[in-house]
Design an enzyme around this catalytic site. Structure first.
Site, PDB file in Angstrom:
ATOM      1  N   SER A   7       1.231   3.767   0.302  1.00 51.67           N
ATOM      2  CA  SER A   7       0.223   3.272   0.464  1.00 51.67           C
ATOM      3  C   SER A   7       0.516   2.125   1.550  1.00 51.67           C
ATOM      4  O   SER A   7       1.838   1.804   1.570  1.00 51.67           O
ATOM      5  CB  SER A   7      -0.594   2.534  -0.332  1.00 51.67           C
ATOM      6  OG  SER A   7      -1.428   1.724   0.048  1.00 51.67           O
ATOM      7  N   TYR A  33       0.092  -2.714  -7.854  1.00 52.41           N
ATOM      8  CA  TYR A  33      -0.249  -1.541  -6.837  1.00 52.41           C
ATOM      9  C   TYR A  33       0.673  -1.564  -5.746  1.00 52.41           C
ATOM     10  O   TYR A  33       1.364  -0.438  -5.554  1.00 52.41           O
ATOM     11  CB  TYR A  33      -1.729  -1.487  -6.658  1.00 52.41           C
ATOM     12  CG  TYR A  33      -2.120  -0.414  -5.746  1.00 52.41           C
ATOM     13  CD1 TYR A  33      -2.437   0.796  -6.072  1.00 52.41           C
ATOM     14  CD2 TYR A  33      -2.083  -0.405  -4.341  1.00 52.41           C
ATOM     15  CE1 TYR A  33      -2.650   1.938  -5.239  1.00 52.41           C
ATOM     16  CE2 TYR A  33      -2.494   0.356  -3.331  1.00 52.41           C
ATOM     17  CZ  TYR A  33      -2.585   1.834  -3.841  1.00 52.41           C
ATOM     18  OH  TYR A  33      -3.004   2.804  -3.123  1.00 52.41           O
TER      19      TYR A  33
END
Length: 158
Positions: A7, A33
């Site tokens: 990401s 994350y």
């Protein structure tokens, strides 16, 4: 061919090697994350370094901001904030089909055209974070991962 979904979030964090499991610090879902996505990029680079000459091509990718239910496990305050921003999400985020395109590209593109260890976004090579380019960290994460696995499964790599 090995494809790791990462990401853009990997650009906004650092590896906390001394506290990967957050045993020493408080849990922050956004930071965790981002660190997991940074670990995917770092792993990809070390896998390529170790096994690229044996014919393995390893790449990581950012699928884009995609309309998914990723936020379903966030705190109530973050969930409410995201629900209020739903119209923006619908307009600005990719559909799941659009978000899958870079993954599909990395799966079907001729291996010779992919940059081993590369990071991709929007079906082309993109710039990985400075943190992801620290080659000493590649080996460090690999070795630490092996140790953590061996702690749970003795002789896993024999």
């Amino acid at each position: 061919r090995v494809i790791n979904v990462s990401s853009l979030a990997h650009h906004f964090t650092k590896m906390k090697f001394d506290d990967l499991n957050r045993d020493k610090t408080s849990y922050n879902d956004i930071d965790v994350y981002g660190q997991s996505k940074l670990a995917n990029v770092i792993f990809t680079k070390e896998l390529q370094r170790r096994y690229g000459e044996q014919g393995i091509t390893s790449v990581s990718l950012h699928p884009g901001a995609v309309r998914t239910e990723l936020e379903r496990n966030l705190s109530i305050i973050k969930t409410i904030a995201l629900k209020l921003s739903a119209p923006v999400k619908w307009y600005a985020y990719k559909s799941p089909w659009q978000g899958a395109q870079t993954n599909v590209y990395c799966c079907v593109e001729d291996k010779e055209k992919l940059q081993g260890g590369g990071y991709y976004a929007d079906c082309k090579e993109a710039k990985a974070s400075k943190e992801a380019l620290k080659s000493d960290d590649w080996k460090k994460l690999w070795d630490l991962s092996e140790k953590m696995i061996n702690d749970k499964i003795p002789n896993a790599f024999k």
